[in-house]
Design a protein around this motif. Structure first.
Motif, PDB file in Angstrom:
ATOM      1  N   CYS A  77       0.849  -1.194   0.000  1.00 53.27           N
ATOM      2  CA  CYS A  77       0.000   0.000   0.000  1.00 53.27           C
ATOM      3  C   CYS A  77       0.888   1.248   0.000  1.00 53.27           C
ATOM      4  N   ASP A  78       0.286   2.364  -0.395  1.00 57.70           N
ATOM      5  CA  ASP A  78       1.064   3.603  -0.548  1.00 57.70           C
ATOM      6  C   ASP A  78       0.834   4.595   0.588  1.00 57.70           C
ATOM      7  N   GLY A  79      -0.188   4.336   1.405  1.00 58.39           N
ATOM      8  CA  GLY A  79      -0.480   5.193   2.549  1.00 58.39           C
ATOM      9  C   GLY A  79      -1.391   4.467   3.518  1.00 58.39           C
ATOM     10  N   ILE A  80      -1.424   4.920   4.769  1.00 60.49           N
ATOM     11  CA  ILE A  80      -2.287   4.275   5.773  1.00 60.49           C
ATOM     12  C   ILE A  80      -2.883   5.353   6.676  1.00 60.49           C
ATOM     13  N   THR A  81      -4.200   5.296   6.867  1.00 63.20           N
ATOM     14  CA  THR A  81      -4.889   6.203   7.790  1.00 63.20           C
ATOM     15  C   THR A  81      -5.222   5.458   9.071  1.00 63.20           C
ATOM     16  N   LEU A  82      -4.979   6.110  10.213  1.00 64.91           N
ATOM     17  CA  LEU A  82      -5.404   5.569  11.513  1.00 64.91           C
ATOM     18  C   LEU A  82      -6.622   6.371  11.967  1.00 64.91           C
ATOM     19  N   ILE A  83      -7.671   5.653  12.332  1.00 66.21           N
ATOM     20  CA  ILE A  83      -8.917   6.302  12.780  1.00 66.21           C
ATOM     21  C   ILE A  83      -9.417   5.597  14.036  1.00 66.21           C
ATOM     22  N   GLN A  84      -9.966   6.386  14.954  1.00 59.34           N
ATOM     23  CA  GLN A  84     -10.585   5.794  16.149  1.00 59.34           C
ATOM     24  C   GLN A  84     -11.843   6.605  16.458  1.00 59.34           C
ATOM     25  N   ASN A  85     -12.989   5.981  16.292  1.00 64.52           N
ATOM     26  CA  ASN A  85     -14.265   6.664  16.442  1.00 64.52           C
ATOM     27  C   ASN A  85     -14.761   6.653  17.886  1.00 64.52           C
ATOM     28  N   LYS A 100      -6.317   1.857   7.896  1.00 62.17           N
ATOM     29  CA  LYS A 100      -6.896   1.735   6.553  1.00 62.17           C
ATOM     30  C   LYS A 100      -5.853   2.056   5.485  1.00 62.17           C
ATOM     31  N   PRO A 101      -5.435   1.032   4.754  1.00 65.46           N
ATOM     32  CA  PRO A 101      -4.471   1.268   3.674  1.00 65.46           C
ATOM     33  C   PRO A 101      -5.082   2.037   2.502  1.00 65.46           C
ATOM     34  N   HIS A 102      -4.231   2.789   1.824  1.00 68.41           N
ATOM     35  CA  HIS A 102      -4.602   3.483   0.588  1.00 68.41           C
ATOM     36  C   HIS A 102      -3.612   3.070  -0.498  1.00 68.41           C
ATOM     37  N   TYR A 103      -4.083   3.128  -1.727  1.00 67.49           N
ATOM     38  CA  TYR A 103      -3.272   2.687  -2.863  1.00 67.49           C
ATOM     39  C   TYR A 103      -3.285   3.770  -3.943  1.00 67.49           C
ATOM     40  N   ASN A 104      -2.121   4.009  -4.530  1.00 70.02           N
ATOM     41  CA  ASN A 104      -2.046   5.015  -5.606  1.00 70.02           C
ATOM     42  C   ASN A 104      -2.915   4.609  -6.777  1.00 70.02           C
ATOM     43  N   ASN A 105      -2.857   3.332  -7.115  1.00 71.89           N
ATOM     44  CA  ASN A 105      -3.675   2.847  -8.227  1.00 71.89           C
ATOM     45  C   ASN A 105      -4.943   2.227  -7.668  1.00 71.89           C
ATOM     46  N   SER A 106      -6.063   2.427  -8.367  1.00 67.94           N
ATOM     47  CA  SER A 106      -7.326   1.903  -7.848  1.00 67.94           C
ATOM     48  C   SER A 106      -7.261   0.377  -7.771  1.00 67.94           C
ATOM     49  N   GLN A 107      -7.768  -0.152  -6.699  1.00 62.21           N
ATOM     50  CA  GLN A 107      -7.679  -1.578  -6.407  1.00 62.21           C
ATOM     51  C   GLN A 107      -9.066  -2.201  -6.408  1.00 62.21           C
TER      52      GLN A 107
END
Ligand code: 5GP
Ligand code: ZN
Length: 125
Positions: A77-85, A100-107
């Motif tokens: 993955c190219d990025g990761i978001t940390l979230i806590q609700n 939550k991973p993010h990807y430069n190219n749509s997956q």
């Protein structure tokens, strides 16, 4: 207490577990919106950020750093978001940190079992 995450900790509900120790369990989200959506939960039941103690939070963050590396290495993955609700936005009332991973190219969204196969057995350095 009727808590779905306590049931996961007690193995009453199965989960795709990536890592666990005395304090936390780390597993894949059953309903991901990205490949590798991961949850870190304390084994002791805490409601939210107000409820959880500092030492447990510190441990969760220590593990989050390691899991971030695993997701980057295993899923590319190219990025990761940390979230806590907390509060009205928190669906499961047992503290949990999302990665939550993010990807430069749509997956294409893969099924959780296939994502798990890529991650399971990874060592946390
Ligand atoms: P919240 O909105 O509370 O921050 O997020 C709760 C998350 O828990 C959601 O992303 C949801 O998909 C996930 N979840 C709910 N029930 C289960 C379950 O039984 N197993 C797993 N692995 N994840 C769950
Ligand atoms: Zn619980």
């Amino acid at each position: 207490m009727d808590c779905i995450f306590c049931k996961i900790i007690n193995n009453e509900i199965p989960s795709y577990t990536i890592y666990e120790d005395e304090i936390v369990k780390v597993f894949l989200d059953v309903n991901p919106n990205c490949n590798g959506h991961t949850l870190i939960i304390p084994k002791k039941h805490y409601l939210d950020l107000d409820d959880i103690d500092q030492a447990t939070l510190n441990h969760i963050m220590k593990i989050a750093k390691k899991i971030k590396k695993v997701l980057e290495e295993k899923l590319n993955c190219d990025g990761i978001t940390l979230i806590q609700n907390n509060g009205c936005i928190q669906e499961v009332k047992h503290y949990h940190l999302h990665l939550k991973p993010h990807y430069n190219n749509s997956q294409k969204l893969e099924n959780v079992q296939d994502v798990y196969k890529k991650i399971k057995g990874a060592s946390l350095n």
